[in-house]
Design a protein around this motif. Sequence first.
Motif, mmCIF file in Angstrom:
data_model
loop_
_atom_site.group_PDB
_atom_site.id
_atom_site.type_symbol
_atom_site.label_atom_id
_atom_site.label_comp_id
_atom_site.label_asym_id
_atom_site.label_seq_id
_atom_site.Cartn_x
_atom_site.Cartn_y
_atom_site.Cartn_z
ATOM 1 N N PRO A 159 -21.709 -44.990 -26.017
ATOM 2 C CA PRO A 159 -20.921 -45.623 -27.084
ATOM 3 C C PRO A 159 -20.421 -46.997 -26.640
ATOM 4 C CG PRO A 159 -20.135 -43.388 -26.611
ATOM 5 C CD PRO A 159 -21.082 -43.759 -25.521
ATOM 6 N N ARG A 160 -19.927 -47.737 -27.612
ATOM 7 C CA ARG A 160 -19.406 -49.078 -27.353
ATOM 8 C C ARG A 160 -18.340 -49.051 -26.250
ATOM 9 N NH1 ARG A 160 -16.192 -51.298 -32.262
ATOM 10 N NH2 ARG A 160 -14.913 -49.537 -31.556
ATOM 11 N N GLY A 161 -18.481 -49.955 -25.285
ATOM 12 C CA GLY A 161 -17.482 -50.083 -24.229
ATOM 13 C C GLY A 161 -17.655 -49.124 -23.074
ATOM 14 N N THR A 162 -18.736 -48.320 -23.073
ATOM 15 C CA THR A 162 -18.947 -47.354 -21.997
ATOM 16 C C THR A 162 -20.283 -47.614 -21.308
ATOM 17 O OG1 THR A 162 -20.071 -45.668 -23.336
ATOM 18 C CG2 THR A 162 -17.658 -45.654 -23.344
ATOM 19 N N ARG A 163 -20.420 -47.060 -20.142
ATOM 20 C CA ARG A 163 -21.665 -47.164 -19.371
ATOM 21 C C ARG A 163 -22.097 -45.778 -18.917
ATOM 22 N NH1 ARG A 163 -22.685 -52.252 -16.994
ATOM 23 N NH2 ARG A 163 -22.074 -53.867 -18.489
ATOM 24 N N TYR A 164 -23.421 -45.563 -18.871
ATOM 25 C CA TYR A 164 -23.994 -44.340 -18.324
ATOM 26 C C TYR A 164 -24.908 -44.712 -17.165
ATOM 27 C CZ TYR A 164 -22.722 -41.778 -22.645
ATOM 28 O OH TYR A 164 -22.056 -41.197 -23.687
ATOM 29 N N ALA A 165 -24.946 -43.851 -16.159
ATOM 30 C CA ALA A 165 -25.884 -44.005 -15.045
ATOM 31 C C ALA A 165 -26.595 -42.673 -14.830
ATOM 32 C CB ALA A 165 -25.155 -44.435 -13.776
ATOM 33 N N VAL A 166 -27.888 -42.741 -14.555
ATOM 34 C CA VAL A 166 -28.669 -41.529 -14.285
ATOM 35 C C VAL A 166 -28.473 -41.135 -12.822
ATOM 36 C CG1 VAL A 166 -30.964 -40.503 -14.241
ATOM 37 C CG2 VAL A 166 -30.380 -42.164 -16.023
ATOM 38 N N ILE A 167 -28.041 -39.913 -12.596
ATOM 39 C CA ILE A 167 -27.862 -39.400 -11.246
ATOM 40 C C ILE A 167 -29.153 -38.762 -10.735
ATOM 41 C CG2 ILE A 167 -26.570 -37.778 -9.798
ATOM 42 C CD1 ILE A 167 -24.949 -40.219 -10.818
ATOM 43 N N ALA A 168 -29.795 -37.955 -11.559
ATOM 44 C CA ALA A 168 -31.038 -37.291 -11.151
ATOM 45 C C ALA A 168 -31.705 -36.683 -12.372
ATOM 46 C CB ALA A 168 -30.750 -36.195 -10.130
ATOM 47 N N THR A 169 -33.016 -36.520 -12.285
ATOM 48 C CA THR A 169 -33.760 -35.727 -13.265
ATOM 49 C C THR A 169 -34.101 -34.401 -12.605
ATOM 50 O OG1 THR A 169 -34.691 -37.686 -14.345
ATOM 51 C CG2 THR A 169 -35.833 -35.602 -14.686
ATOM 52 N N GLU A 170 -33.724 -33.319 -13.260
ATOM 53 C CA GLU A 170 -33.854 -31.989 -12.653
ATOM 54 C C GLU A 170 -34.741 -31.097 -13.511
ATOM 55 O OE1 GLU A 170 -30.873 -28.274 -11.484
ATOM 56 O OE2 GLU A 170 -30.145 -30.332 -11.369
ATOM 57 N N PRO A 171 -35.686 -30.378 -12.903
ATOM 58 C CA PRO A 171 -36.489 -29.429 -13.687
ATOM 59 C C PRO A 171 -35.667 -28.192 -14.041
ATOM 60 C CG PRO A 171 -37.042 -29.243 -11.371
ATOM 61 C CD PRO A 171 -36.076 -30.390 -11.479
ATOM 62 N N LEU A 172 -36.039 -27.570 -15.124
ATOM 63 C CA LEU A 172 -35.446 -26.290 -15.496
ATOM 64 C C LEU A 172 -36.376 -25.176 -15.033
ATOM 65 C CD1 LEU A 172 -34.195 -27.237 -19.050
ATOM 66 C CD2 LEU A 172 -32.742 -26.474 -17.164
ATOM 67 N N PHE A 173 -35.793 -24.169 -14.386
ATOM 68 C CA PHE A 173 -36.533 -23.015 -13.905
ATOM 69 C C PHE A 173 -36.227 -21.826 -14.809
ATOM 70 C CE2 PHE A 173 -36.655 -24.537 -9.158
ATOM 71 C CZ PHE A 173 -37.478 -25.586 -9.542
ATOM 72 N N VAL A 174 -36.973 -20.752 -14.617
ATOM 73 C CA VAL A 174 -36.756 -19.551 -15.414
ATOM 74 C C VAL A 174 -36.139 -18.468 -14.540
ATOM 75 C CG1 VAL A 174 -39.082 -18.613 -14.987
ATOM 76 C CG2 VAL A 174 -37.812 -17.913 -17.032
ATOM 77 N N GLY A 175 -35.168 -17.753 -15.122
ATOM 78 C CA GLY A 175 -34.559 -16.618 -14.446
ATOM 79 C C GLY A 175 -35.133 -15.316 -14.978
ATOM 80 N N LEU A 176 -35.578 -14.464 -14.052
ATOM 81 C CA LEU A 176 -36.211 -13.189 -14.402
ATOM 82 C C LEU A 176 -35.513 -12.058 -13.662
ATOM 83 C CD1 LEU A 176 -39.792 -14.409 -13.466
ATOM 84 C CD2 LEU A 176 -38.961 -14.289 -15.820
ATOM 85 N N SER A 177 -35.577 -10.882 -14.223
ATOM 86 C CA SER A 177 -35.128 -9.713 -13.476
ATOM 87 C C SER A 177 -35.957 -9.577 -12.197
ATOM 88 C CB SER A 177 -35.295 -8.449 -14.322
ATOM 89 O OG SER A 177 -35.153 -7.282 -13.522
#
Length: 316
Positions: A159-177
């Motif tokens: 938004p106006r007046g704010t800044r964003y910085a990318v820290i990391a791109t992370e993959p999503l894993f699957v949780g299984l029994s």
Amino acid sequence: MDLEVRHLRVLCAIADTGSISKAAATMGMSQPGIAAQLRRIERMVGGPLFDRSHDGVRPTPRGEWLLTRSRSLLPAFDELQRDAARYASPPGGPLRIRVGCAPTRLAIYLARSLDGLLPGAEISLRTEATLDPLPGLLESERIELATLDDYPGHELVPPRGTRYAVIATEPLFVGLSSRHPLAGAEEVELGDLAQEDWAQPSLLESGPREHMAATCAEHGFTQRATFAVNLEVALDLIGEGRCVGLFQATAPARDGIVIRPLRGAPLRFRHLLGWHEKGPLAALAGDLVQTVTKTYWSEARRAPVYQAWLKRHGRI
């Protein structure tokens, strides 16, 4: 009952989102709660403010009149609130940092980074059920920092007046029994989960939902999001083998659950750090981003499954 600033914010949120349910998520309220508040406001002003239909809500002429005045008043109240917060911290007193957090593990890494970078600062963290309210809170300087996340095709614009910085791109894993037939696999094909029931958060923004839907479609199936539940319930259901679910690659081990990478990393998201350009941390933003990024990767390499995935794919 008198008309208050919070009532004006409710009206603007409903108008901006075009939906009472979306406005409730944006403001961190329940849908029945915001609907009841709207009814009280309408009683105060003597008539309906929105026309309801199957595809959302639209302001009535009376609503347009009140919205026009609300939008002119709210910036002045926001400025007053910011100035009051500044005066509340006496010169020489501890720096007060309010952090709004999306429900990801970046909040933990940010807290550790702030402890080292700003010793003695008074730091308060608030995790939101969704990230929807955070950009607005940051823009109005009701928080100094925000941890956010976004998804391919749904990248956030500050938004106006704010800044964003990318820290990391992370993959999503699957949780299984741990008893699931695929539990012993090094990596799992997303298409092999086509017949599974899935658990997902009961409040889920359009970004992750649409990223998941589009990716599943590319792999030839439609996700069966059978369980819309909180994390605690989801963990029990997955552990019992009743469904599967997505996990951050950095997620800790859970009893009865194995976390496995998805082959080709088809699902992923970005960790973002946001701040206000005129806030007390603007001058420290570069150091803060560097420190949080370093903390993230230090902690990421402690997650055994993620560390092994990073090695296999030449990331470390």
